[in-house]
Design an enzyme around this catalytic site. Structure first.
Site, PDB file in Angstrom:
ATOM      1  NE  ARG A   1      -2.523   0.457   3.652  1.00  0.00           N
ATOM      2  CZ  ARG A   1      -3.650  -0.243   3.425  1.00  0.00           C
ATOM      3  NH1 ARG A   1      -3.610  -1.560   3.254  1.00  0.00           N
ATOM      4  NH2 ARG A   1      -4.799   0.366   3.369  1.00  0.00           N
TER       5      ARG A   1
ATOM      6  CB  SER B   1       8.057   6.888  -5.280  1.00  0.00           C
ATOM      7  OG  SER B   1       7.516   7.006  -3.986  1.00  0.00           O
TER       8      SER B   1
ATOM      9  CB  ALA C   1       8.104  -0.710  -3.303  1.00  0.00           C
ATOM     10  CG  HIS C   2       6.064   2.552  -0.119  1.00  0.00           C
ATOM     11  ND1 HIS C   2       6.249   3.190   1.066  1.00  0.00           N
ATOM     12  CD2 HIS C   2       7.299   2.410  -0.664  1.00  0.00           C
ATOM     13  CE1 HIS C   2       7.528   3.422   1.238  1.00  0.00           C
ATOM     14  NE2 HIS C   2       8.187   2.960   0.217  1.00  0.00           N
ATOM     15  CG  ASN C   3       3.408   6.113  -2.459  1.00  0.00           C
ATOM     16  OD1 ASN C   3       3.736   5.703  -1.340  1.00  0.00           O
ATOM     17  ND2 ASN C   3       2.392   6.924  -2.649  1.00  0.00           N
TER      18      ASN C   3
END
Lengths: 350, 350, 350
Positions: free
Chosen positions: B219, B260, B240-242
Site C-alpha cells: 500500500r 514511488s 513497493a509503495h506508491n
C-alpha cells in the site's frame, strides 16, 4: 528422548573414550553445547572447542588427534558429520506426526481419504481429491479438486495446490507453497492489450521431493510441469509452466526457471539464478548463485557462472581483469603516448 | 467436451485435409499427443513431428508444405498458434466457475455481496467489504475491511488483501498474493534504530489485470499504489509503495520495483529485474531479465540490459569483450614488451 | 479524525501563516491534495506545487522562502518530513486494532492467551502456544505448537509460524510470511540422491522487528536462526537456517542470506542482494542492490556493490570502463598496427 553415551556409541558403531554412563537429552553446536547435550566436530576449524566445550558427549572423526585432556566423553566414528545427522534423525523422529481430522475442516464428500491421514483445522480438501495413507495436511492448507497426494506426504500450513495436480509419496511441501497456478501465457493483441492463453495442463511432483516455503510452481499450458523424483527446491523459487526438473537436482532459494526449460538430473543450482525459457540444461550441471543462463548447456558436468552465464574458470579470469579495468585503461593511454613519441622521433630521424 | 475434425475446421475457419469425422476430446503438444487428441505446429522446428505424431488432428499454418504422407487429419489455418489458443479457450471454458457460499466461511454482516458470488470455505470477508456480481473468492482467501472487488474478478486460494484496497473487474489474483501490506518506510533515529512511517494509503488494481502467485504489492504511504488496466504480473514480484505500473505492461517473475517508481504503459519487463525508487520508465520500454535499472528511461521503445542497465546493443558488445578480457590484458602486456624493445633499440641506435 | 490548522500548528510546534480555523481530515501528497487535506513539502523539487495545490494546509520547512502568494494555510516547522510523519501517526492511530476472538477459530485447549488478544476467524493457535497481552493474530494465520509471541505483536492474515519459534514484543509480521520452515539441508548419498538433515532448531525474532509480506525465515538445523531487535525486513526476503541478522539492520526486498551467515548491526542492505553461506558481515556495512557477496566483510562501514561484490568506488570505476570496452579493444588493435608498422620500418632502416 534420552540416551547414555554407551547407547550412542553402539548406535553409531563408534569407539567410546570417557564415561559410558553420562546421559544426554539434546543436540547442540559445539560452541553452544551445555551439560546433558551431545555435539560433534567434523571440521578441523572447530577442534579448538573440544577443550573448552561443556557438552557431555562429543562425536569426532576417528582420525582426530586429541592433543590435550578433555572433560567430555568422546565417541570416535568414521564420519562425525554423518553420525551426527543420524542422531538428528533419532532426536527428531515422530516430531511432526499428527493424527486425525481437526475441526472445523472442509472435506468434500467426493474426496477419498486414506488411513491415518491428518487434516488440520481450516484445511480444504476439494471434490474428488485423493489422499493416500499417512498423508499430513496441516492447518489452512488448500487441496484443490481432483488433486492426488501419495502416501506419507506432508503438506504444511497454508500450502495451496490447484485442481488436477498430482503429488507423489514422501514429498514434503513447506508452508505457503503454491502448486498449479496458471502459467504466464498471454497473446499480444493489435491494440497493445494481452489475451490470456488458457492453462489447461497440470503439475506433477514425483516421490521424495522437498519444496521450500513460498515457492511457486505453475501448471503447464498443456501437458505437465514436472518435478522429478528426489528433487530438492529451496524457498521462494519460481518454476514456470511446462518446465521439467530432472531427478535429484537441487536448487537454492530465489532461483527462477522460465517456461518450457528442461533441467537435467543431478544438477546443483545456486540461489537467485535465472534461466530463460525453452533451453536444456545437461545432467550434472553446476550453476553458481546469481548466474543468468541464456542458452542451453550441452555437456555433462559443466560449471557456469555470471550473467550472462559462461564457463566458470574463464569467467573468474575475466572478473579478475574487470577489477583492474581502470588500470588497464591507463596502461593503454600510456602505450599510446609512448607510440606517439616513438613515431615523432622516427619522423625527426628520417 | 468433444469435437469432430470438421467441427474444428468450421470453428477455426480452416481447410480440412483427411478424415472429417475423426473425434478429439483433448489437446496436447505435438510430441506428446495420442489418439483422440488435437495438436498444432506453429514453429518450423516441430514440423518433423508431423510425420510421426499419433494425434488424430493437427492444426498447421496454411503456408506449411507437407512433404511426406501423414496419418493424421490436417486443418490448415492462417495462424496455427492463435487457432490453438482459441481451442484452449473452448476446452477450458467454465473450468473454474464455482457458485454459492461454502461453509464455514466468515462474511461480516456489514459486507455487501453481489449476485452469483462464490465464497469458498474459510474465506474471510471483512467489515464493509463489497463484492460485485460473479466475483469468485476461493478457499481461505482474506478480504480485509472495506475492500472493493469488481465484477467477475477471481481471487484464488489464500490471497490476502488488506483493508481499503480497490480491485477492478475481470481481475485474476493467484494464490498467495498479498495486496496492501505496509510499504517499507522507516525513519532513522539518532540511536541507530528506525521508527515506522505509517502507511495510510491503499492499492488500486484496475480492470483486466492478472497477478501471479505469491506476488506482493504494498500500500502507498499516502495516496495509492496503482496497477493500471491490462497489466500482467508473473509470480513472486515485489511492487513497493506508491509505485504505478502503466496500462498493458507485462512483468516476468521475481522482478522488484522500488518505492514511488512509475513504469509506463506497454512495457515488457523480464524476470529478476530490479528498479531503484523514484524513477520513471518511458512507455514501450523493454528491460531484459536480471537488469538493474538505476535511473529513469526517457525515450519511448528503449531496450536496456545489464546491471547497471544500459543500452542493449552496446552492452552486448561490452559483454563480448568482457569474455576476452584476459586475452586483452595479454595483448597489452605484449605491446608494452614490444614498446620497451623498440625504445631500447632506439636508444642503442642513437 | 479532524484537526484545525491551529491545532496542527500547536501539535507540530510550528508557526502558522494563513487561516487558523480551516479544517483538515486527511493527508495527501502535494500534487494530489484537495480541499480538506493537509500536505507537506520537504524536497525543494516540489516547491512549485505550493502555488497550485488545492490542499487546505501545507507543512513546509521554516527555511523555505515563499516567493509568490499562496491560497493554502502554511505551517512552518523545523523538519517538514518528520512533522508529516508525526501527522501520519496521528491519523493512523488505532487503525489496525481489533479485539476479541472471532469464530470460527481454532485455539488449542493447552494454549495460553493473554489479555485483550485478538484472534481472527480461521486463525490456528497450536498446542502449548503462548500469546501475551494485546497480541493480534489476524484471519487465517497459523501459530504452531509451543510458539511464543510477545505483547503487542501483530501477526497479519495468513502468516505461518512453525512449532517452537519465539517471537518478541511489538513485532509486526505481514501477510504470507513463513517463519520456522525447515532449513535447506540435505546430505548427498552415493547413488546421487539426497538424504534430509533434520532441522531441529528454531527461529527467534527479537522485539520491534518488522517483517514484510511473503518473506521466509528457516529454522536452524540446531540452535536458532536469530533476527535481532529492531531489524526491518522488506517483502519476499529469504533468511536461511542458522543465519543471524544484527540489531537495527534493514534489508530491502527479495534479498537472500544463505545458511549460517552472520550479518552485523546497523547494516543497510539493498534489494535482490545475495550472500553466500558461512560469512560474517561487519557492523555498519552498506550493500548495494543486486550485489552478490561471496566473502566476509571485516571493516566497519564498508560499502560494496556488484556481483561478485567489491568496494563501491572502485567498482563504479570498473563499470565505467566496461561501458567503453569495445572502444578499448579498438585502441589496442590500433596500437598493435602502429607497433607493427614501427617494427617493419625499423627492419627496413637496419
Amino acid at each position: 528422548m534420552q540416551f547414555s553415551a554407551s547407547q550412542l556409541a553402539t548406535l553409531l558403531n563408534g569407539k567410546l573414550e570417557g564415561n559410558p554412563d553420562v546421559i544426554v537429552n539434546s543436540l547442540a553446536k559445539i560452541e553452544e553445547a551445555r551439560k546433558g547435550m551431545v555435539s560433534f566436530i567434523a571440521n578441523p576449524k572447530y577442534e579448538e572447542f573440544l577443550y573448552t566445550t561443556r557438552a557431555s558427549v562429543v562425536i569426532v572423526n576417528q582420525t582426530l588427534t586429541v592433543g590435550k585432556p578433555v572433560s567430555c566423553t568422546l565417541i570416535k566414528v568414521k564420519d562425525a558429520y554423518s553420525s551426527f545427522a543420524l542422531l538428528l534423525e533419532k532426536f527428531s523422529e515422530n516430531n511432526d506426526l499428527k493424527n486425525g481430522i481437526q475441526q472445523p475442516s472442509y472435506i468434500s464428500p467426493t474426496a477419498t481419504i486414506g488411513k491415518d491421514v491428518f487434516v488440520g483445522a481450516f484445511a480444504y480438501i476439494g471434490d474428488g481429491a485423493e489422499l493416500e495413507d499417512h498423508v499430513q495436511v496441516h492447518g489452512g492448507a488448500f487441496i484443490g479438486d481432483h488433486v492426488q497426494i501419495g502416501c506419507q506426504t506432508v503438506v504444511h500450513a497454508g500450502v495451496k495446490i490447484y485442481h488436477d495436480c498430482i503429488i507423489g509419496s514422501q514429498v514434503t511441501i513447506h508452508a505457503g507453497v503454491v502448486i498449479g497456478s496458471d502459467g504466464f501465457g498471454f497473446a499480444p493483441q493489435s491494440d497493445g492489450s494481452y489475451k490470456k492463453v488458457p492453462q489447461i495442463g497440470n503439475v506433477v511432483i514425483e516421490d521424495n521431493v522437498e519444496i521450500g516455503s513460498n515457492t511457486t510452481i505453475d501448471r503447464a499450458t498443456i501437458g505437465s510441469t514436472i518435478i522429478r523424483r528426489g528433487v530438492k527446491l529451496d524457498n521462494l523459487i519460481q518454476i514456470a509452466h511446462n518446465v521439467e526438473i530432472g531427478e535429484n537436482t537441487v536448487i537454492a532459494a530465489q532461483t527462477g526457471v522460465s517456461g518450457s526449460t528442461k533441467v537435467g538430473r543431478n544438477c546443483v543450482i545456486g540461489g537467485q539464478v535465472g534461466m530463460v525459457g525453452h533451453i536444456h540444461i545437461a545432467d550434472g550441471t553446476r550453476i553458481n548463485a546469481q548466474s543468468g543462463v541464456s542458452k542451453s548447456i550441452k555437456t555433462y558436468g559443466t560449471t557456469v557462472t555470471g550473467s550472462p552465464a559462461a564457463d566458470y574458470i574463464s569467467t573468474l579470469k575475466s572478473q579478475a581483469v574487470f577489477r583492474n579495468l581502470p588500470d588497464l585503461e591507463k596502461r593503454i593511454t600510456e602505450l599510446e603516448n609512448q607510440i606517439r613519441l616513438l613515431a615523432t622521433e622516427r619522423e625527426s630521424i628520417q
